[in-house]
Design an enzyme around this catalytic site. Structure first.
Site, PDB file in Angstrom:
ATOM      1  N   GLU A  95      -3.568   0.543  13.502  1.00 38.61           N
ATOM      2  CA  GLU A  95      -2.102   0.580  13.461  1.00 38.61           C
ATOM      3  C   GLU A  95      -1.523   1.859  14.052  1.00 38.61           C
ATOM      4  O   GLU A  95      -1.291   2.834  13.333  1.00 38.61           O
ATOM      5  CB  GLU A  95      -1.603   0.416  12.016  1.00 38.61           C
ATOM      6  CG  GLU A  95      -0.084   0.406  11.908  1.00 38.61           C
ATOM      7  CD  GLU A  95       0.430   0.353  10.478  1.00 38.61           C
ATOM      8  OE1 GLU A  95       1.652   0.380  10.291  1.00 38.61           O
ATOM      9  OE2 GLU A  95      -0.401   0.280   9.545  1.00 38.61           O
ATOM     10  N   ASP A 141       0.814  -1.217   0.000  1.00 42.14           N
ATOM     11  CA  ASP A 141       0.000   0.000   0.000  1.00 42.14           C
ATOM     12  C   ASP A 141       0.846   1.265   0.000  1.00 42.14           C
ATOM     13  O   ASP A 141       0.359   2.341   0.362  1.00 42.14           O
ATOM     14  CB  ASP A 141      -0.927   0.002   1.213  1.00 42.14           C
ATOM     15  CG  ASP A 141      -0.158  -0.111   2.525  1.00 42.14           C
ATOM     16  OD1 ASP A 141       0.815  -0.876   2.574  1.00 42.14           O
ATOM     17  OD2 ASP A 141      -0.536   0.556   3.499  1.00 42.14           O
ATOM     18  N   LYS A 187      -6.837  -0.103   6.091  1.00 35.28           N
ATOM     19  CA  LYS A 187      -5.678   0.176   6.941  1.00 35.28           C
ATOM     20  C   LYS A 187      -5.523   1.676   7.157  1.00 35.28           C
ATOM     21  O   LYS A 187      -5.665   2.466   6.221  1.00 35.28           O
ATOM     22  CB  LYS A 187      -4.409  -0.382   6.305  1.00 35.28           C
ATOM     23  CG  LYS A 187      -3.131  -0.013   7.059  1.00 35.28           C
ATOM     24  CD  LYS A 187      -1.916  -0.082   6.164  1.00 35.28           C
ATOM     25  CE  LYS A 187      -0.750   0.671   6.786  1.00 35.28           C
ATOM     26  NZ  LYS A 187       0.445   0.660   5.943  1.00 35.28           N
ATOM     27  N   TYR A 210       6.305   7.139   4.508  1.00 35.82           N
ATOM     28  CA  TYR A 210       5.650   6.299   3.529  1.00 35.82           C
ATOM     29  C   TYR A 210       5.071   7.138   2.402  1.00 35.82           C
ATOM     30  O   TYR A 210       4.647   8.256   2.632  1.00 35.82           O
ATOM     31  CB  TYR A 210       4.528   5.500   4.199  1.00 35.82           C
ATOM     32  CG  TYR A 210       5.041   4.385   5.066  1.00 35.82           C
ATOM     33  CD1 TYR A 210       5.009   3.063   4.629  1.00 35.82           C
ATOM     34  CD2 TYR A 210       5.572   4.637   6.323  1.00 35.82           C
ATOM     35  CE1 TYR A 210       5.475   2.039   5.434  1.00 35.82           C
ATOM     36  CE2 TYR A 210       6.043   3.613   7.118  1.00 35.82           C
ATOM     37  CZ  TYR A 210       5.994   2.317   6.676  1.00 35.82           C
ATOM     38  OH  TYR A 210       6.456   1.300   7.461  1.00 35.82           O
ATOM     39  N   LYS A 220      -2.398  -3.988  13.979  1.00 37.19           N
ATOM     40  CA  LYS A 220      -1.087  -4.016  13.322  1.00 37.19           C
ATOM     41  C   LYS A 220      -0.094  -3.271  14.214  1.00 37.19           C
ATOM     42  O   LYS A 220       0.276  -2.123  13.942  1.00 37.19           O
ATOM     43  CB  LYS A 220      -1.155  -3.397  11.925  1.00 37.19           C
ATOM     44  CG  LYS A 220       0.152  -3.566  11.141  1.00 37.19           C
ATOM     45  CD  LYS A 220       0.000  -3.185   9.674  1.00 37.19           C
ATOM     46  CE  LYS A 220       1.335  -3.367   8.936  1.00 37.19           C
ATOM     47  NZ  LYS A 220       1.215  -3.071   7.492  1.00 37.19           N
ATOM     48  N   GLU A 227       1.766   2.829  14.930  1.00 34.40           N
ATOM     49  CA  GLU A 227       3.150   2.351  14.877  1.00 34.40           C
ATOM     50  C   GLU A 227       4.026   3.139  15.839  1.00 34.40           C
ATOM     51  O   GLU A 227       4.098   4.361  15.773  1.00 34.40           O
ATOM     52  CB  GLU A 227       3.718   2.476  13.462  1.00 34.40           C
ATOM     53  CG  GLU A 227       5.163   2.010  13.366  1.00 34.40           C
ATOM     54  CD  GLU A 227       5.733   2.050  11.963  1.00 34.40           C
ATOM     55  OE1 GLU A 227       6.941   1.774  11.813  1.00 34.40           O
ATOM     56  OE2 GLU A 227       4.975   2.353  11.015  1.00 34.40           O
ATOM     57  N   SER A 231       2.018  -8.593   8.834  1.00 36.05           N
ATOM     58  CA  SER A 231       1.529  -7.700   7.783  1.00 36.05           C
ATOM     59  C   SER A 231       2.747  -6.901   7.334  1.00 36.05           C
ATOM     60  O   SER A 231       2.935  -5.755   7.727  1.00 36.05           O
ATOM     61  CB  SER A 231       0.425  -6.779   8.298  1.00 36.05           C
ATOM     62  OG  SER A 231       0.004  -5.889   7.267  1.00 36.05           O
TER      63      SER A 231
END
Length: 392
Positions: A219, A67, A179, A392, A261, A221, A330
């Site tokens: 998620e 993604d 997500k 990202y 996640k 992170e 994942s």
């Protein structure tokens, strides 16, 4: 004290509290005078959400994350000398999603919006390539990180505006899970404001996703950046996940219809002492057992810059004893790094690149079952992929 003076003092105090590192505060970041018990309402997609989540959290399988935004995908392509064009992005993602036998090890694939609506060069929809292998199509729905005003140089994730209508369109296109990635930085505190913003944003996204038939992957992170110890990571992770589940409950999110996640609980990437897979497994499972209800079907770990082999070894260590949830993967870079290097953008390397994807997918499948060994791993699989300040 005059009312106006009290209001000024209260505002100043609140601002100071919001900017303090989270561990300097006690209790919840919610300042509501009384907490009400939330009641999970049964939505029109409830049964489907549970079925989708259980399908993704099936034994020996995990998620392939492809993604990356177009800009990030461009960085990956640049590493092998390719221009960032739609044709090249299509060729790479087609390589991944048309790998024969992938569905044996992969239960879901997270796509960027471009890929969700894209077809292969012979006209088959990418979504159909997945469905034919019993892989659930997923979609990245957040709009990326931006600076969080009033914080300690931290970020928040945008994308709630218009999310309901976008989610409905993604469902019609074939997506069945979503997500949303936000981040928490330990070197930045993290501030109570950043933690609360991350938790609230994830909860709102999760509720909207479920209303539109998409299983939300939650998620937050916790970035590897920093020189902090594994104990500090555990402390922050427990506080973050406590906040996340509080707000998930406040938003009436059905826990049986979500997936998590999380980051693995590791020392900071620049910490002088590295941790063994057994230590990482112990700390990570401790955090999960303290914070995650057993109603959640699956824990699908991100790799976060670990090497391919390191991510697989850590996952394997966590599956040496029974867990209340499906503990799986994942991964993005930890599944794709060798694939890219093998492919090099050359048509004659496509089959070899697909084989390298299967090798990594099978390794992580074995790790999900607690049966992985690192025998025969390549040197490339052992190379770390941490990038300080990675975006990202």
């Amino acid at each position: 004290m005059a009312a106006t003076s009290f209001m000024k003092l209260n505002a100043t105090s609140s601002q100071w509290i919001a900017q303090q590192p989270f561990n300097q505060r006690t209790g919840s970041t919610s300042f509501s005078p009384a907490r009400r018990v939330s009641v999970v309402r049964a939505g029109s997609y409830s049964d489907e959400l549970v079925k989708t989540a259980k399908t993704i959290a099936s034994p020996g399988r995990g998620i392939l994350a492809i993604d990356e935004s177009n800009a990030t995908c461009g960085k990956r392509l640049a590493s092998i000398g390719l221009d960032n064009t739609e044709v090249n992005r299509q060729a790479y993602r087609q390589l991944l999603l048309t790998t024969p036998g992938l569905g044996e090890y992969i239960s879901g694939a997270i796509m960027f919006e471009e890929t969700l609506y894209q077809s292969t060069t012979d006209g088959k929809k990418m979504v159909d390539c997945l469905i034919e292998q019993s892989i659930v199509p997923g979609i990245k729905v957040d709009k990326g990180l931006v600076p969080l005003p009033g914080s300690n140089n931290e970020s928040w994730c945008q994308g709630l505006d218009g999310l309901a209508s976008r989610s409905a369109e993604y469902y019609n296109q074939g997506a069945r899970f979503a997500k949303w990635r936000t981040v928490v930085s330990i070197p930045c505190g993290p501030s109570a404001l950043a933690v609360k913003e991350a938790a609230w944003g994830l909860a709102r996204y999760a509720a909207i996703s479920q209303d539109n038939g998409l299983v939300p992957i939650v998620e937050p992170e916790i970035l590897l950046d920093g020189d902090h110890s594994i104990d500090r990571t555990l402390e922050v992770a427990e506080k973050v996940w406590s906040e996340v589940f509080y707000y998930l409950a406040q938003n009436n999110v059905m826990f049986e219809g979500i997936l998590l996640k999380p980051s693995m609980v590791t020392p900071g990437a620049e910490h002088k002492e590295k941790a063994s897979p057994e230590t990482i497994a112990k700390y990570t499972l401790t955090m999960l057992k303290r914070r995650v209800p057993p109603a959640v079907p699956g824990i699908m770990f991100l790799s976060g810059g670990q090497s391919e082999m390191e991510a697989t070894l850590n996952l394997n260590a966590m599956n040496q004893t029974p867990n209340p949830w499906h503990v799986s993967f994942s991964y993005a870079r930890a599944l794709q790094n060798t694939v890219l290097k093998t492919w090099q953008g050359l048509p004659e390397n496509v089959d070899a690149a697909k084989q390298s994807l299967l090798v990594r997918a099978k390794a992580n499948s074995l790790a999900q079952l607690g049966k992985y060994t690192a025998e025969g791993e390549s040197d490339d699989a052992k190379k770390g992929m941490f990038v300080k300040g990675y975006t990202y």
